[in-house]
Design a protein around this motif. Structure first.
Motif, PDB file in Angstrom:
ATOM      1  N   UNK A   1     -71.929 109.777  82.981  1.00  0.00           N
ATOM      2  CA  UNK A   1     -72.343 108.567  82.283  1.00  0.00           C
ATOM      3  C   UNK A   1     -73.101 108.877  80.995  1.00  0.00           C
ATOM      4  N   UNK A   2     -73.958 109.901  81.035  1.00  0.00           N
ATOM      5  CA  UNK A   2     -74.768 110.226  79.849  1.00  0.00           C
ATOM      6  C   UNK A   2     -74.140 111.324  78.988  1.00  0.00           C
ATOM      7  N   UNK A   3     -72.892 111.646  79.258  1.00  0.00           N
ATOM      8  CA  UNK A   3     -72.026 112.522  78.431  1.00  0.00           C
ATOM      9  C   UNK A   3     -72.398 113.998  78.500  1.00  0.00           C
ATOM     10  N   UNK A   4     -73.694 114.340  78.461  1.00  0.00           N
ATOM     11  CA  UNK A   4     -74.139 115.741  78.552  1.00  0.00           C
ATOM     12  C   UNK A   4     -73.504 116.617  77.472  1.00  0.00           C
ATOM     13  N   UNK A   5     -73.461 116.112  76.262  1.00  0.00           N
ATOM     14  CA  UNK A   5     -72.921 116.888  75.156  1.00  0.00           C
ATOM     15  C   UNK A   5     -73.967 117.845  74.596  1.00  0.00           C
ATOM     16  N   UNK A   6     -73.482 118.877  73.902  1.00  0.00           N
ATOM     17  CA  UNK A   6     -74.375 119.785  73.173  1.00  0.00           C
ATOM     18  C   UNK A   6     -74.539 119.198  71.769  1.00  0.00           C
ATOM     19  N   UNK A   7     -75.569 118.388  71.598  1.00  0.00           N
ATOM     20  CA  UNK A   7     -75.686 117.569  70.398  1.00  0.00           C
ATOM     21  C   UNK A   7     -76.040 118.354  69.139  1.00  0.00           C
ATOM     22  N   UNK A   8     -76.491 119.601  69.291  1.00  0.00           N
ATOM     23  CA  UNK A   8     -76.802 120.405  68.108  1.00  0.00           C
ATOM     24  C   UNK A   8     -75.636 121.316  67.723  1.00  0.00           C
ATOM     25  N   UNK A   9     -74.487 121.106  68.381  1.00  0.00           N
ATOM     26  CA  UNK A   9     -73.288 121.888  68.086  1.00  0.00           C
ATOM     27  C   UNK A   9     -72.215 120.971  67.513  1.00  0.00           C
ATOM     28  N   UNK A  10     -71.193 121.564  66.912  1.00  0.00           N
ATOM     29  CA  UNK A  10     -70.132 120.778  66.282  1.00  0.00           C
ATOM     30  C   UNK A  10     -69.154 120.233  67.322  1.00  0.00           C
ATOM     31  N   UNK A  11     -68.295 119.332  66.852  1.00  0.00           N
ATOM     32  CA  UNK A  11     -67.261 118.765  67.713  1.00  0.00           C
ATOM     33  C   UNK A  11     -66.383 119.876  68.285  1.00  0.00           C
TER      34      UNK A  11
ATOM     35  N   UNK B   1     -68.391 118.450  62.289  1.00  0.00           N
ATOM     36  CA  UNK B   1     -69.599 117.614  62.296  1.00  0.00           C
ATOM     37  C   UNK B   1     -70.433 117.903  63.537  1.00  0.00           C
ATOM     38  N   UNK B   2     -71.751 117.934  63.357  1.00  0.00           N
ATOM     39  CA  UNK B   2     -72.663 118.108  64.487  1.00  0.00           C
ATOM     40  C   UNK B   2     -72.625 116.845  65.337  1.00  0.00           C
ATOM     41  N   UNK B   3     -72.441 117.014  66.640  1.00  0.00           N
ATOM     42  CA  UNK B   3     -72.210 115.872  67.530  1.00  0.00           C
ATOM     43  C   UNK B   3     -73.378 114.902  67.537  1.00  0.00           C
ATOM     44  N   UNK B   4     -74.593 115.410  67.403  1.00  0.00           N
ATOM     45  CA  UNK B   4     -75.771 114.554  67.439  1.00  0.00           C
ATOM     46  C   UNK B   4     -75.846 113.560  66.299  1.00  0.00           C
ATOM     47  N   UNK B   5     -75.048 113.752  65.257  1.00  0.00           N
ATOM     48  CA  UNK B   5     -75.044 112.843  64.113  1.00  0.00           C
ATOM     49  C   UNK B   5     -73.940 111.785  64.228  1.00  0.00           C
TER      50      UNK B   5
END
Length: 236
Positions: A83-93, A130-134
Motif C-alpha cells: 500500500x505504501x509502495x516502499x520505493x527507494x525515493x532517493x534513487x532514479x526510476x 528522474x529521482x523517484x522522490x520528486x
C-alpha cells in the motif's frame, strides 16, 4: 494459483484473521473487498510471508508456502506491491526498476523486462533518470507496479493501488492493471474503490471482522446493492 485454507493471523495477542479461506485461479483477477480494518492488508501480509501466520495453510502453484520466508516466496513468483509502495525515493526510476529484478531468472532478462515496463509505462521511460522522490503520487505508483513486474511474477498482489490518486490517475492505473492481466499475469487485488475493482475482477471476496462473509462473481457483487450497503458502507 494460490489457495488459502483456514488462515489465522494477527498482531501481538490480537487476532485479525479468523479462518479465512479463498483461492485465486491462474489467469484470474480476484478482488478482496472490505471496510478499513476488516483484515485485507493483514491477509496480503500473511500470504507474502511478511506476517507470520498463527494457523492454516497457504499453497502457491501447488506447493506449501505458509512456512516459507518472504524471499523464498518472491523467488517462487509471488510479488506484492504494498500500500505504501516502499520505493527507494532517493534513487532514479531506472535504479528502482533494476532492483526489482534481483531474482536470478529475472536478472537474466533485465533488458527485456525494462523494455516491457517502459512500453507499459511510457512516462517512466521519459523519466527514467528522474529521482523517484520528486515524482507525483500517480507516477510513483506506476514505478511500484513496474518494479514488481521486473521480478516476472506469476501472481501479482496489489494493495490499494489507487490510494491517494485522482479519478483520472486511478483510471490510468486500472487500465494498466487490465493490460497486465491480458499479458497473462494472475492478480490478487485489494482496493477501496469497489466499483473499479469489481469491474476489473473476475471474482470477489468480502471480508468483515477478519472473516470471509460473501464471495461470488464480480459482476454479481457489483450489482448487489444490499451487499454494498451492508458490508462496504456504500449507498446509492
Amino acid at each position: 494459483m494460490i489457495e488459502v485454507k483456514n488462515l489465522q493471523a494477527g498482531y501481538g495477542n490480537i487476532k485479525i484473521l479468523r479462518d479465512i479461506s479463498f483461492e485465486v485461479k491462474k489467469g484470474e483477477v480476484v478482488s478482496i473487498l472490505g471496510t478499513n480494518g476488516a483484515g485485507k492488508t493483514t491477509t496480503l501480509r500473511a500470504i507474502s510471508g511478511i506476517l507470520p501466520i498463527w494457523s492454516g495453510e497457504i499453497y502457491f502453484d501447488g506447493k506449501p508456502i505458509h512456512n516459507s520466508t518472504s524471499e523464498q516466496i518472491v523467488k517462487s513468483g509471488l510479488v506484492q506491491v504494498p500500500e505504501d509502495r516502499k520505493l527507494f525515493t532517493d534513487m532514479t526510476v531506472q535504479e528502482n526498476l533494476e532492483l526489482g529484478a534481483f531474482i536470478p531468472n529475472a536478472r537474466k532478462h533485465l533488458t527485456r523486462n525494462l523494455d516491457y515496463c517502459f512500453e507499459l509505462f511510457p512516462i517512466l521511460k521519459d523519466r527514467k533518470s528522474q529521482v523517484v522522490g520528486t515524482m507525483s503520487g500517480g507516477q510513483q505508483q506506476m514505478v511500484a507496479i513496474a518494479r514488481a513486474l521486473m521480478a516476472e511474477p506469476k501472481l501479482l498482489i496489489l494493495d490499494e493501488p489507487s490510494i491517494g490518486l485522482s479519478p483520472l490517475l486511478t483510471k490510468q492505473v486500472f487500465d494498466i492493471i487490465s493490460e497486465v492481466k491480458e499479458n497473462g499475469v494472475t492478480i490478487l487485488l485489494v482496493e477501496q474503490n469497489v466499483n473499479q475493482a469489481l469491474r476489473l475482477a473476475d471474482r470477489g471476496y468480502v471480508i468483515e471482522n477478519g472473516e470471509i462473509v460473501i464471495e461470488g462473481n464480480a459482476n454479481d457483487l457489483l450489482n448487489d446493492e444490499n451487499l454494498k450497503a451492508s458490508y462496504l458502507g456504500i449507498t446509492t
